[in-house]
Design an enzyme around this catalytic site. Sequence first.
Site, PDB file in Angstrom:
ATOM      1  N   GLY A   1      72.524  14.182  99.762  1.00  0.00           N
ATOM      2  CA  GLY A   1      72.007  12.905 100.262  1.00  0.00           C
ATOM      3  C   GLY A   1      70.704  13.120 101.010  1.00  0.00           C
ATOM      4  N   ASN A   2      70.275  12.142 101.770  1.00  0.00           N
ATOM      5  CA  ASN A   2      69.092  12.324 102.617  1.00  0.00           C
ATOM      6  C   ASN A   2      69.253  11.490 103.881  1.00  0.00           C
ATOM      7  OD1 ASN A   2      67.800   9.597 102.176  1.00  0.00           O
ATOM      8  ND2 ASN A   2      67.866  10.321 100.052  1.00  0.00           N
TER       9      ASN A   2
END
Length: 406
Positions: free
Chosen positions: A215-216
């Site tokens: 993810g980020n």
Amino acid sequence: MSSIPHILRGKNILLGITGSIAAYKAAFLVRLLRKAGAEVKVVMSPGSEEFITPLTLATLAKNPVHSDFTEDKHTGEWTNHVELGLWADVMLIAPATANTLAKMVSGECDNLLMAVLLSARCPVMVAPAMDLDMFTHEATQHNLKMLREREVTVIEPGTGELASGLEGKGRMEEPEAIVTALEKFFGDRAPLAGRKAMVTAGPTYESIDAVRFIGNHSSGKMGMAVANELAAKGADVTLILGPTNVPYDNPAVEVVRIVSADDLLAASAERFASSDITVMSAAVADYRPKTVVNHKMKKSENELKIELEPTTDVLKTLGSQKRPEQLLVGFALETDNELENAQGKLERKNLDLIVLNSLKDPGAGFGHDTNKVTLIDKRNKIASFELKSKADVAKDIVARITELIG
Ligand code: CTP
């Protein structure tokens, strides 16, 4: 500007009624406003209760009517005039007597209605009602001039037979015309009314196995602010939102939750053809695991290599399908050669506008409540802004979008 369907839907209208025979028309006005989808609360001056009953208005408005500083004299429960003023999108005094207009100018506060007016932060409109000589009197004309200077909108009275039996100007405008004036009022402030907008925001999660993902750190706050601002300017907005912990609640915006880059592609491709304005602020993963393990992987002593494959560039895909009348906005988060890289993305992805933010700028980018952006359009017009709240950055972006869409 012609009236826009549904422009009054969901608007909070605080209707002040003062002591004029025209108060009877307020019942029709409340009914029309409710029919147009507005929420209506009524505040009455003590004099107006001689002309129309609070019960009639409360029944039509489907909200209690306020006329006193204290709701209940025995318990001491008081009417929160500040809250009423903050609730309203607009406060409309209809009918507005010569006396009330004069009190508005001098700032008198001798009843609940005047207290609400003094504490209201929303725009104010008045629909005067009085006999012709009172209306043309220098004092009344002076008061109206003063109010206009304070940006109060005056709905001019009509001409015709008056309650006194005289003929002339002073008759409160008809409820239908007052509704039209309100529609125009909101329409002028809603330059994007009738436009469909789609905004993407937040991160994407790309599954590795049954419990892990890539993810980020995107919070989605910038895209949420853009969605809010587009809705405030009258657009019909859908927000396609990735997995973020930041709560989002705006009844004027439809929210579609997605998880992965593929979900985002499907959700936005489905809506793109009917969107006049598309703002792609989501931080979409560029790569995803080539295979997803459908159980939880066990750890071992060995190195773990995850093979990644590219995701589809959603923005580029939409850019290739864009029709000339559609407006497509992308974001670029850069660390080096910021301007050049953003200009390259604008061209490659066939965008109309790109919002550049640099990770080098303190307070800008992921997670913050502030951002510092440069807007570059396809004619290479460049505008750089100071560090601001994301809500204010959204205002700058939407103002540019409004200019570009004409
Ligand atoms: N974007 C997208 N789909 C992707 C990746 C990015 O729609 N798979 C969009 C983002 O929402 C953003 C814009 O493309 O509006 C720019 O994203 P960015 O990651 O900065 O650009 P990339 O083209 O991925 O270039 P690079 O990562 O090399 O900087």
